[in-house]
Design a protein around this motif. Structure first.
Motif, PDB file in Angstrom:
ATOM      1  N   LEU A 130       0.827  -1.208   0.000  1.00  0.00           N
ATOM      2  CA  LEU A 130       0.000   0.000   0.000  1.00  0.00           C
ATOM      3  C   LEU A 130       0.858   1.253   0.000  1.00  0.00           C
ATOM      4  O   LEU A 130       0.527   2.252  -0.640  1.00  0.00           O
ATOM      5  N   SER A 131       1.980   1.207   0.713  1.00  0.00           N
ATOM      6  CA  SER A 131       2.890   2.347   0.731  1.00  0.00           C
ATOM      7  C   SER A 131       3.437   2.616  -0.663  1.00  0.00           C
ATOM      8  O   SER A 131       3.541   3.771  -1.091  1.00  0.00           O
ATOM      9  N   ARG A 132       3.764   1.558  -1.368  1.00  0.00           N
ATOM     10  CA  ARG A 132       4.295   1.743  -2.722  1.00  0.00           C
ATOM     11  C   ARG A 132       3.226   2.329  -3.652  1.00  0.00           C
ATOM     12  O   ARG A 132       3.520   3.188  -4.487  1.00  0.00           O
ATOM     13  N   ILE A 133       2.004   1.857  -3.500  1.00  0.00           N
ATOM     14  CA  ILE A 133       0.933   2.334  -4.383  1.00  0.00           C
ATOM     15  C   ILE A 133       0.587   3.790  -4.087  1.00  0.00           C
ATOM     16  O   ILE A 133       0.190   4.530  -4.989  1.00  0.00           O
ATOM     17  N   THR A 134       0.752   4.232  -2.831  1.00  0.00           N
ATOM     18  CA  THR A 134       0.377   5.598  -2.456  1.00  0.00           C
ATOM     19  C   THR A 134       1.583   6.529  -2.410  1.00  0.00           C
ATOM     20  O   THR A 134       1.709   7.438  -3.238  1.00  0.00           O
ATOM     21  N   THR A 135       2.503   6.285  -1.482  1.00  0.00           N
ATOM     22  CA  THR A 135       3.631   7.187  -1.283  1.00  0.00           C
ATOM     23  C   THR A 135       4.536   7.250  -2.501  1.00  0.00           C
ATOM     24  O   THR A 135       4.908   8.337  -2.965  1.00  0.00           O
ATOM     25  N   ASP A 136       4.910   6.106  -3.033  1.00  0.00           N
ATOM     26  CA  ASP A 136       5.837   6.091  -4.164  1.00  0.00           C
ATOM     27  C   ASP A 136       5.222   6.717  -5.411  1.00  0.00           C
ATOM     28  O   ASP A 136       5.892   7.435  -6.151  1.00  0.00           O
ATOM     29  N   THR A 137       3.959   6.433  -5.663  1.00  0.00           N
ATOM     30  CA  THR A 137       3.335   7.033  -6.838  1.00  0.00           C
ATOM     31  C   THR A 137       3.156   8.541  -6.666  1.00  0.00           C
ATOM     32  O   THR A 137       3.194   9.285  -7.654  1.00  0.00           O
ATOM     33  N   THR A 138       2.986   8.999  -5.431  1.00  0.00           N
ATOM     34  CA  THR A 138       2.902  10.445  -5.190  1.00  0.00           C
ATOM     35  C   THR A 138       4.220  11.119  -5.535  1.00  0.00           C
ATOM     36  O   THR A 138       4.248  12.214  -6.111  1.00  0.00           O
ATOM     37  N   LEU A 139       5.341  10.461  -5.210  1.00  0.00           N
ATOM     38  CA  LEU A 139       6.652  10.991  -5.586  1.00  0.00           C
ATOM     39  C   LEU A 139       6.787  11.093  -7.097  1.00  0.00           C
ATOM     40  O   LEU A 139       7.272  12.091  -7.634  1.00  0.00           O
ATOM     41  N   ILE A 140       6.344  10.044  -7.787  1.00  0.00           N
ATOM     42  CA  ILE A 140       6.441  10.034  -9.247  1.00  0.00           C
ATOM     43  C   ILE A 140       5.551  11.120  -9.843  1.00  0.00           C
ATOM     44  O   ILE A 140       5.927  11.801 -10.802  1.00  0.00           O
ATOM     45  N   GLN A 141       4.357  11.300  -9.270  1.00  0.00           N
ATOM     46  CA  GLN A 141       3.463  12.344  -9.756  1.00  0.00           C
ATOM     47  C   GLN A 141       4.124  13.716  -9.607  1.00  0.00           C
ATOM     48  O   GLN A 141       4.031  14.565 -10.504  1.00  0.00           O
ATOM     49  N   SER A 142       4.801  13.915  -8.477  1.00  0.00           N
ATOM     50  CA  SER A 142       5.473  15.188  -8.248  1.00  0.00           C
ATOM     51  C   SER A 142       6.566  15.422  -9.279  1.00  0.00           C
ATOM     52  O   SER A 142       6.746  16.543  -9.769  1.00  0.00           O
ATOM     53  N   VAL A 143       7.277  14.354  -9.633  1.00  0.00           N
ATOM     54  CA  VAL A 143       8.373  14.498 -10.591  1.00  0.00           C
ATOM     55  C   VAL A 143       7.844  14.751 -11.997  1.00  0.00           C
ATOM     56  O   VAL A 143       8.268  15.685 -12.684  1.00  0.00           O
ATOM     57  N   ILE A 144       6.900  13.908 -12.445  1.00  0.00           N
ATOM     58  CA  ILE A 144       6.382  14.073 -13.815  1.00  0.00           C
ATOM     59  C   ILE A 144       5.592  15.370 -13.932  1.00  0.00           C
ATOM     60  O   ILE A 144       5.696  16.096 -14.930  1.00  0.00           O
ATOM     61  N   GLY A 145       4.807  15.691 -12.906  1.00  0.00           N
ATOM     62  CA  GLY A 145       3.946  16.856 -12.970  1.00  0.00           C
ATOM     63  C   GLY A 145       4.629  18.156 -12.623  1.00  0.00           C
ATOM     64  O   GLY A 145       4.030  19.219 -12.778  1.00  0.00           O
ATOM     65  N   SER A 146       5.875  18.094 -12.149  1.00  0.00           N
ATOM     66  CA  SER A 146       6.531  19.328 -11.742  1.00  0.00           C
ATOM     67  C   SER A 146       8.046  19.257 -11.928  1.00  0.00           C
ATOM     68  O   SER A 146       8.600  19.929 -12.798  1.00  0.00           O
ATOM     69  N   SER A 147       8.698  18.428 -11.132  1.00  0.00           N
ATOM     70  CA  SER A 147      10.164  18.449 -11.066  1.00  0.00           C
ATOM     71  C   SER A 147      10.822  18.172 -12.412  1.00  0.00           C
ATOM     72  O   SER A 147      11.805  18.826 -12.796  1.00  0.00           O
ATOM     73  N   LEU A 148      10.292  17.196 -13.159  1.00  0.00           N
ATOM     74  CA  LEU A 148      10.932  16.826 -14.417  1.00  0.00           C
ATOM     75  C   LEU A 148      10.849  17.970 -15.426  1.00  0.00           C
ATOM     76  O   LEU A 148      11.837  18.282 -16.112  1.00  0.00           O
ATOM     77  N   SER A 149       9.689  18.610 -15.506  1.00  0.00           N
ATOM     78  CA  SER A 149       9.554  19.722 -16.453  1.00  0.00           C
ATOM     79  C   SER A 149      10.431  20.898 -16.023  1.00  0.00           C
ATOM     80  O   SER A 149      11.045  21.568 -16.868  1.00  0.00           O
ATOM     81  N   ILE A 150      10.503  21.128 -14.698  1.00  0.00           N
ATOM     82  CA  ILE A 150      11.369  22.205 -14.208  1.00  0.00           C
ATOM     83  C   ILE A 150      12.831  21.889 -14.512  1.00  0.00           C
ATOM     84  O   ILE A 150      13.608  22.772 -14.899  1.00  0.00           O
TER      85      ILE A 150
END
Length: 598
Positions: A130-150
């Protein structure tokens, strides 16, 4: 806890941000959005690089008249408007892409995990998943939706800014090039350490979630045995370990940030000092110096931003690897490439041929050893024996939750390993010893047996299982949510819901694993009558400790130590003596019995 820590210690550490490349299969379906996002990103970056040129024009032509000055400021306003529109477009496309990709990843991980066999869940705690499905995917969302483009935007600005620095002044640009290697060294060295710490921190977060999930799901047992203190201490220990690793990561990143920012701006100040001397000497104009200063600030800011984002990218790379482990998890059980279809109508003949089996976590203990058993279509066979004798293991093998290490299990003459699990499991209805009730309505819980059943069919099944009366008294009847794990119901009521589910499935093979164990005497009598009607014309395998529920079985098979030690009717086995007769005397005569000398 041991399972969670095993996963952590056995996991190889990676230092490659390139692990983010594993996200490409999830990005590929949205290539158009990726292109639009990249176009908006490139446009905004290019506009940012044009602004210093406009500033230089203004500074160098400040005395050329108000009309020309107005034109320059008007052009600057248009550039700023384009920058605002491009930034908004970039935010929209990139953020939407991040949300979409993460939703797909979550669906893919859940779809993969839910199909894995029990062997996988013996090694990995549910809380960690459950941690991987929630916490880890939230990190990925932050990267794709923000950090990677920045990061990409700053890389473009860094490259473009360096080119414009060279165009403005090769001398000052040469000084900047001398500074860059000094800045990159701490980014690379400390970045590698950050990578390992980020991965370790996420692992401990997962372990913390696993410990919390396990304890909360057993809250009543924990409280009944006054184990709250130890449970709190255990969770505190895991959480503190997680905090310690996170604190080390924070310190490392803070150190890296301080070093990089100091080196960047110290270098900029040094270059500006040289440039100011050149302006005084007439080697360059004030506008050129201002232009160089702005580009230097852009380059310095981009470099600093990249050093900040580098840590985020590394954390996301660790999260990507962890999710990739779930997606790539090898299952002990697989369907054959070309499965044999189970012939319909299903007759229900079950055969175990010299089956030997031991659980992966207990490789030295045989759960079943050389078991051969043939169950004919429509026959009701009861499996009895002491706890741990192998009865429930037989039930699990019939559903192919495990594969035997030796021998084979067949349904209508076909080895279960030659068929698709979803195919033959449709022909099986199960009432487990510990019935699972989902946090949905009573109607939907029963409808699990046959999702397309009408409300009338669900009610008919509930009546047959003697569950209709108590369901009708619930606040909203069949539409009443039963709470997580059926907390609103008693043990007997949960059991009757499970029996109604099996009745609704109307399968040719019926598996009853202690199906009446949680019922009182009156409910047991009613449900046993329903089970007897349900088993007519079906192949029924009953596991029971209470022999009163199996006296009328066509055949009783006695297990002991993973072997079949006797089989026959109730009367024949009582007359024969041995283990069954001893168990029968203990239950029916309510008197202590000495163990057999054997």
């Amino acid at each position: 806890m041991a399972r969670g820590t095993t996963i952590i210690s056995d996991r190889p550490s990676s230092r490659r941000v390139g692990a983010l490349g594993a996200l490409w299969p999830f990005l590929r379906p949205y290539r158009v959005q990726v292109v639009l996002a990249l176009f908006a990103l490139a446009a905004t970056s290019a506009i940012s690089l044009v602004l210093p040129l406009a500033v230089r024009r203004v500074v160098d032509n400040f005395d050329d008249g108000a009309g020309l000055l107005d034109e320059y400021f008007g052009a600057a306003l248009i550039i700023v408007a384009l920058l605002a529109l491009g930034t908004a477009a970039r935010y929209y496309f990139v953020t939407r892409l991040g949300e979409r990709v993460v939703a797909d990843i979550r669906k893919a991980v859940f779809a993969r995990v839910i199909t894995l066999s029990p062997a996988f869940f013996e090694r990995v705690m549910t809380g960690e998943i459950l941690s991987r499905i929630t916490t880890d995917t939230t990190l990925i969302q932050s990267v794709i939706g923000s950090s990677l483009s920045i990061a990409l935007r700053n890389m473009i600005i860094l490259a473009g800014g360096m080119a414009m620095l060279a165009f403005t002044s090769l001398k000052l640009m040469g000084l900047v090039l001398l500074i860059i290697p000094v800045i990159l060294v701490p980014i690379i060295v400390l970045g590698r350490r950050l990578r390992g710490l980020s991965r370790k921190a996420q692992d401990w977060i997962a372990a913390s979630s696993g410990a919390a999930s396990e304890t909360l799901l057993a809250a009543q047992t924990v409280q009944a045995y006054t184990h709250e203190g130890r449970s709190i201490a255990r969770f505190d220990d895991v959480t503190e370990r997680s905090f310690d690793v996170a604190l080390t990561r924070i310190r490392t990143r803070a150190l890296m940030t301080a070093i990089v920012i100091f080196l960047i701006f110290a270098g900029v100040i040094g270059v500006l000092w040289v440039g100011a001397r050149d302006v005084q000497a007439g080697a360059m104009t004030a506008g050129q110096l201002v232009q160089f200063v702005i580009y230097a600030i852009l380059v310095a800011g981009s470099t600093g931003a990249l050093s900040e984002i580098w840590g985020e990218l590394q954390r996301a790379a660790g999260a990507t690897e962890r999710l990739g482990e779930l997606l790539a998890a090898e299952d002990a059980l697989t369907d054959p490439p070309r499965p044999v279809p189970l012939p319909r109508p299903v007759r229900g003949r079950i055969t175990l041929e010299e089956v030997g089996f031991h659980y992966p976590t207990r490789p030295d203990v045989s759960a079943l050893e050389g078991v051969s058993l043939s169950i004919q279509p429509g026959e009701t066979v009861a499996l009895v024996g002491p706890s741990g004798a192998g009865k429930t293991t037989v039930i699990q093998l019939i559903q192919r939750f495990w594969d035997p290490q030796s021998g084979r299990v067949t349904l209508d003459g076909i080895d279960l390993r030659d068929m698709a699990r979803a195919d033959f499991r449709q022909a099986i209805a199960l009432v487990p010893q510990d019935p699972v009730i989902f946090a949905t309505t009573a109607l939907e819980n029963i409808r699990l047996g046959r999702p397309d059943a009408s409300p009338a069919e669900v009610q008919a099944a509930a009546r047959a299982a003697h569950a209709h009366d108590f369901i009708s008294t619930l606040p909203q009847g069949y539409d009443t949510p039963l709470g997580e794990r059926g907390v609103m119901l008693s043990g007997g009521q949960r059991q009757r819901i499970a029996i109604a589910r099996a009745i609704l499935r109307d399968a040719p093979v019926l598996l009853l694993d202690e199906a009446t164990s949680a019922l009182d005497a009156e409910s047991e009598s009613l449900v046993q009558a329903a089970v007897n009607r349900l088993s007519e014309g079906r192949t029924t395998v009953v596991v029971a400790h209470r022999l009163a529920t199996v006296k009328k079985a066509d055949r009783i098979v006695v297990f002991d130590g993973g072997r079949i030690v006797a089989q026959g009717t109730h009367d024949a086995l009582v007359a024969e003596g041995g283990l069954y007769a001893r168990l029968a005397r203990m239950q029916f005569m309510d008197m202590p019995t000495l163990p057999d000398p054997a």
